[in-house]
Design a protein around this motif. Structure first.
Motif, PDB file in Angstrom:
ATOM      1  N   ALA A  90       1.845  40.317  16.600  1.00  0.00           N
ATOM      2  CA  ALA A  90       2.497  41.907  16.683  1.00  0.00           C
ATOM      3  C   ALA A  90       1.791  42.455  15.344  1.00  0.00           C
ATOM      4  CB  ALA A  90       3.947  41.656  16.585  1.00  0.00           C
ATOM      5  N   ARG A  91       1.675  41.732  14.339  1.00  0.00           N
ATOM      6  CA  ARG A  91       1.333  42.472  13.055  1.00  0.00           C
ATOM      7  C   ARG A  91      -0.098  42.826  13.313  1.00  0.00           C
ATOM      8  NH1 ARG A  91       4.927  38.868  10.701  1.00  0.00           N
ATOM      9  NH2 ARG A  91       3.099  37.131  10.464  1.00  0.00           N
ATOM     10  N   ARG A  92      -1.039  41.909  14.002  1.00  0.00           N
ATOM     11  CA  ARG A  92      -2.463  42.343  14.039  1.00  0.00           C
ATOM     12  C   ARG A  92      -2.663  43.489  14.967  1.00  0.00           C
ATOM     13  NH1 ARG A  92      -2.790  36.529  14.556  1.00  0.00           N
ATOM     14  NH2 ARG A  92      -3.098  36.853  16.575  1.00  0.00           N
ATOM     15  N   ARG A  93      -1.846  43.302  16.017  1.00  0.00           N
ATOM     16  CA  ARG A  93      -1.769  44.396  17.039  1.00  0.00           C
ATOM     17  C   ARG A  93      -1.517  45.537  16.501  1.00  0.00           C
ATOM     18  NH1 ARG A  93       1.432  45.032  22.815  1.00  0.00           N
ATOM     19  NH2 ARG A  93       0.153  46.504  23.685  1.00  0.00           N
ATOM     20  N   VAL A  95      -1.999  46.583  13.251  1.00  0.00           N
ATOM     21  CA  VAL A  95      -3.273  46.678  12.400  1.00  0.00           C
ATOM     22  C   VAL A  95      -4.231  47.501  13.451  1.00  0.00           C
ATOM     23  CG1 VAL A  95      -5.017  46.150  10.894  1.00  0.00           C
ATOM     24  CG2 VAL A  95      -2.448  45.450  10.655  1.00  0.00           C
ATOM     25  N   ARG A  96      -4.593  46.836  14.449  1.00  0.00           N
ATOM     26  CA  ARG A  96      -5.603  47.471  15.351  1.00  0.00           C
ATOM     27  C   ARG A  96      -5.282  48.617  15.760  1.00  0.00           C
ATOM     28  NH1 ARG A  96      -5.551  41.974  17.668  1.00  0.00           N
ATOM     29  NH2 ARG A  96      -4.244  42.746  19.410  1.00  0.00           N
ATOM     30  N   ARG A  97      -4.143  48.820  16.063  1.00  0.00           N
ATOM     31  CA  ARG A  97      -3.691  50.504  16.881  1.00  0.00           C
ATOM     32  C   ARG A  97      -3.915  51.147  15.687  1.00  0.00           C
ATOM     33  NH1 ARG A  97       1.897  49.309  20.134  1.00  0.00           N
ATOM     34  NH2 ARG A  97       0.743  48.553  22.127  1.00  0.00           N
ATOM     35  N   PHE A  98      -3.621  50.935  14.351  1.00  0.00           N
ATOM     36  CA  PHE A  98      -3.831  52.150  13.368  1.00  0.00           C
ATOM     37  C   PHE A  98      -5.124  52.236  13.130  1.00  0.00           C
ATOM     38  CE2 PHE A  98      -4.771  52.735   8.829  1.00  0.00           C
ATOM     39  CZ  PHE A  98      -4.216  53.803   8.660  1.00  0.00           C
ATOM     40  N   PHE A  99      -5.932  51.400  13.363  1.00  0.00           N
ATOM     41  CA  PHE A  99      -7.547  51.703  12.979  1.00  0.00           C
ATOM     42  C   PHE A  99      -8.086  52.278  14.374  1.00  0.00           C
ATOM     43  CE2 PHE A  99      -7.015  48.663   9.529  1.00  0.00           C
ATOM     44  CZ  PHE A  99      -7.625  49.258   8.444  1.00  0.00           C
ATOM     45  N   ALA A 100      -7.572  51.769  15.334  1.00  0.00           N
ATOM     46  CA  ALA A 100      -8.123  52.602  16.398  1.00  0.00           C
ATOM     47  C   ALA A 100      -7.886  54.309  16.598  1.00  0.00           C
ATOM     48  CB  ALA A 100      -7.475  52.186  17.787  1.00  0.00           C
ATOM     49  N   PHE A 101      -6.715  54.385  15.912  1.00  0.00           N
ATOM     50  CA  PHE A 101      -6.436  56.001  15.776  1.00  0.00           C
ATOM     51  C   PHE A 101      -7.012  56.609  14.693  1.00  0.00           C
ATOM     52  CE2 PHE A 101      -2.967  54.200  18.739  1.00  0.00           C
ATOM     53  CZ  PHE A 101      -3.266  55.268  19.679  1.00  0.00           C
ATOM     54  N   ALA A 102      -7.257  55.796  13.784  1.00  0.00           N
ATOM     55  CA  ALA A 102      -7.788  56.263  12.432  1.00  0.00           C
ATOM     56  C   ALA A 102      -9.444  56.682  12.645  1.00  0.00           C
ATOM     57  CB  ALA A 102      -7.898  55.328  11.261  1.00  0.00           C
ATOM     58  N   ARG A 103     -10.214  55.975  13.592  1.00  0.00           N
ATOM     59  CA  ARG A 103     -11.232  56.292  13.737  1.00  0.00           C
ATOM     60  C   ARG A 103     -11.914  57.499  14.643  1.00  0.00           C
ATOM     61  NH1 ARG A 103     -14.437  50.642  14.145  1.00  0.00           N
ATOM     62  NH2 ARG A 103     -16.074  52.171  14.114  1.00  0.00           N
ATOM     63  N   PRO A 104     -13.046  57.923  14.669  1.00  0.00           N
ATOM     64  CA  PRO A 104     -13.355  58.943  15.539  1.00  0.00           C
ATOM     65  C   PRO A 104     -13.092  58.449  17.107  1.00  0.00           C
ATOM     66  CG  PRO A 104     -14.910  58.691  13.898  1.00  0.00           C
ATOM     67  CD  PRO A 104     -14.125  57.598  13.826  1.00  0.00           C
ATOM     68  N   MET A 105     -12.571  59.577  17.766  1.00  0.00           N
ATOM     69  CA  MET A 105     -12.346  59.179  19.319  1.00  0.00           C
ATOM     70  C   MET A 105     -13.307  58.495  20.024  1.00  0.00           C
ATOM     71  SD  MET A 105      -9.260  59.711  19.651  1.00  0.00           S
ATOM     72  CE  MET A 105      -9.158  59.544  21.606  1.00  0.00           C
ATOM     73  N   GLU A 107     -15.473  56.150  18.830  1.00  0.00           N
ATOM     74  CA  GLU A 107     -15.457  54.828  18.382  1.00  0.00           C
ATOM     75  C   GLU A 107     -14.260  54.178  18.726  1.00  0.00           C
ATOM     76  OE1 GLU A 107     -16.531  54.784  14.124  1.00  0.00           O
ATOM     77  OE2 GLU A 107     -17.945  56.382  14.509  1.00  0.00           O
ATOM     78  N   ALA A 108     -13.353  54.717  18.944  1.00  0.00           N
ATOM     79  CA  ALA A 108     -11.883  54.098  19.046  1.00  0.00           C
ATOM     80  C   ALA A 108     -11.783  53.351  20.278  1.00  0.00           C
ATOM     81  CB  ALA A 108     -10.746  55.233  19.283  1.00  0.00           C
ATOM     82  N   GLY A 109     -12.588  53.586  21.416  1.00  0.00           N
ATOM     83  CA  GLY A 109     -12.433  53.088  22.663  1.00  0.00           C
ATOM     84  C   GLY A 109     -13.088  51.417  22.493  1.00  0.00           C
ATOM     85  N   ALA A 110     -13.817  51.238  21.559  1.00  0.00           N
ATOM     86  CA  ALA A 110     -14.223  49.721  21.178  1.00  0.00           C
ATOM     87  C   ALA A 110     -13.280  49.008  20.409  1.00  0.00           C
ATOM     88  CB  ALA A 110     -15.557  49.636  20.493  1.00  0.00           C
ATOM     89  N   VAL A 111     -12.243  49.863  19.873  1.00  0.00           N
ATOM     90  CA  VAL A 111     -11.063  49.072  18.996  1.00  0.00           C
ATOM     91  C   VAL A 111      -9.850  48.958  19.614  1.00  0.00           C
ATOM     92  CG1 VAL A 111      -9.962  49.004  16.892  1.00  0.00           C
ATOM     93  CG2 VAL A 111     -12.341  49.918  16.845  1.00  0.00           C
ATOM     94  N   ALA A 112      -9.530  49.849  20.486  1.00  0.00           N
ATOM     95  CA  ALA A 112      -8.335  49.852  21.160  1.00  0.00           C
ATOM     96  C   ALA A 112      -8.093  48.813  22.247  1.00  0.00           C
ATOM     97  CB  ALA A 112      -8.282  51.306  21.775  1.00  0.00           C
ATOM     98  N   ASP A 113      -6.821  48.499  22.214  1.00  0.00           N
ATOM     99  CA  ASP A 113      -6.338  47.611  23.219  1.00  0.00           C
ATOM    100  C   ASP A 113      -6.791  47.804  24.744  1.00  0.00           C
ATOM    101  OD1 ASP A 113      -3.342  46.602  21.551  1.00  0.00           O
ATOM    102  OD2 ASP A 113      -5.159  45.765  21.369  1.00  0.00           O
ATOM    103  N   SER A 114      -7.278  47.024  25.151  1.00  0.00           N
ATOM    104  CA  SER A 114      -7.446  47.570  26.707  1.00  0.00           C
ATOM    105  C   SER A 114      -6.331  47.200  27.744  1.00  0.00           C
ATOM    106  CB  SER A 114      -8.710  46.584  27.175  1.00  0.00           C
ATOM    107  OG  SER A 114      -8.427  45.248  27.117  1.00  0.00           O
ATOM    108  N   ALA A 115      -6.205  48.387  28.396  1.00  0.00           N
ATOM    109  CA  ALA A 115      -5.091  48.446  29.162  1.00  0.00           C
ATOM    110  C   ALA A 115      -5.533  48.310  30.580  1.00  0.00           C
ATOM    111  CB  ALA A 115      -4.323  49.746  29.081  1.00  0.00           C
ATOM    112  N   PRO A 116      -4.888  47.642  31.566  1.00  0.00           N
ATOM    113  CA  PRO A 116      -5.409  47.771  32.743  1.00  0.00           C
ATOM    114  C   PRO A 116      -5.315  49.161  33.494  1.00  0.00           C
ATOM    115  CG  PRO A 116      -2.911  46.800  32.811  1.00  0.00           C
ATOM    116  CD  PRO A 116      -3.374  47.107  31.341  1.00  0.00           C
ATOM    117  N   SER A 117      -6.380  49.144  34.763  1.00  0.00           N
ATOM    118  CA  SER A 117      -6.488  50.613  35.067  1.00  0.00           C
ATOM    119  C   SER A 117      -5.325  50.670  36.041  1.00  0.00           C
ATOM    120  CB  SER A 117      -7.971  50.405  35.659  1.00  0.00           C
ATOM    121  OG  SER A 117      -7.912  49.835  36.852  1.00  0.00           O
TER     122      SER A 117
END
Length: 193
Positions: A90-93, A95-105, A107-117
């Motif tokens: 949960a802590r790692r997740r 942190v990943r979310r924080f960095f996903a939103f902190a990066r340009p949009m 680039e964020a796709g590569a970092v963001a958690d993948s959700a099912p379509s």
């Protein structure tokens, strides 16, 4: 003739594993992997993430096997390790979310958690997914108690021992977790995630 591994107790298997018999640890994993997976799934809400947490749990347990007290049930010991791994996840997740939103949009796709379509979600068991997501969304202290008591079937005393809290605290947290879960499921309505 000595008993087979399947006939041995968990403390005996732990001692054999410490002595270098890998098949003894494999038997411990076979006995407890489903419970650890269910515990992890209750926390993560996702089978793939739960599998990763389960693997991490057994790797850590093997590394710490010398600290296992054979007087205590192995399932309580491994459950405590699993809960710690869930909290780490949960802590790692977060942190990943924080960095996903902190990066340009872009680039964020590569970092963001993948959700099912939506197509994948439509083919899955929507109601079960909704419940798992609701459980995963509970605060950690409530989720721990709910998963241990309702999913794993641990007694109030066992849950208290695993979590290092009083039995009364287990009872209170379970009551709060069930109410919060019911409220969340009612607010979301059927078929929503």
């Amino acid at each position: 003739m000595s008993p087979s591994l399947t006939e041995r107790s968990d403390p005996e298997l732990a001692a054999l594993a410490l002595a270098g018999q890998q098949s003894a640890y494999a038997e411990l994993m076979r006995r407890h992997r489903d419970a650890v997976f269910r515990l992890a799934r209750g926390h993560a809400g996702d089978a793939t993430e739960a599998l990763d947490i389960t693997q991490e749990t057994f790797i850590s347990a093997f590394a710490a096997l010398a600290r296992y007290d054979g007087a205590r049930p192995f399932r309580l010991w491994i459950a405590r390790i699993a809960i710690n791994k869930c909290h780490d996840w949960a802590r790692r997740r977060a942190v990943r979310r924080f960095f996903a939103f902190a990066r340009p949009m872009e680039e964020a796709g590569a970092v963001a958690d993948s959700a099912p379509s939506p197509e994948e979600a439509a083919h899955s068991q929507a109601e079960l997914r909704r419940i798992n997501a609701a459980i995963a969304g509970l605060p950690g202290n409530l989720k721990d108690v709910l998963v241990l008591r309702a999913i794993e079937g641990a007694s109030q005393a066992e849950a208290a021992q695993i979590l290092g809290i009083s039995e009364k605290a287990v009872e209170t947290r379970l009551y709060r977790a069930r109410n919060k879960l019911a409220e969340q499921l009612r607010d979301d309505g059927p078929g929503r995630v």
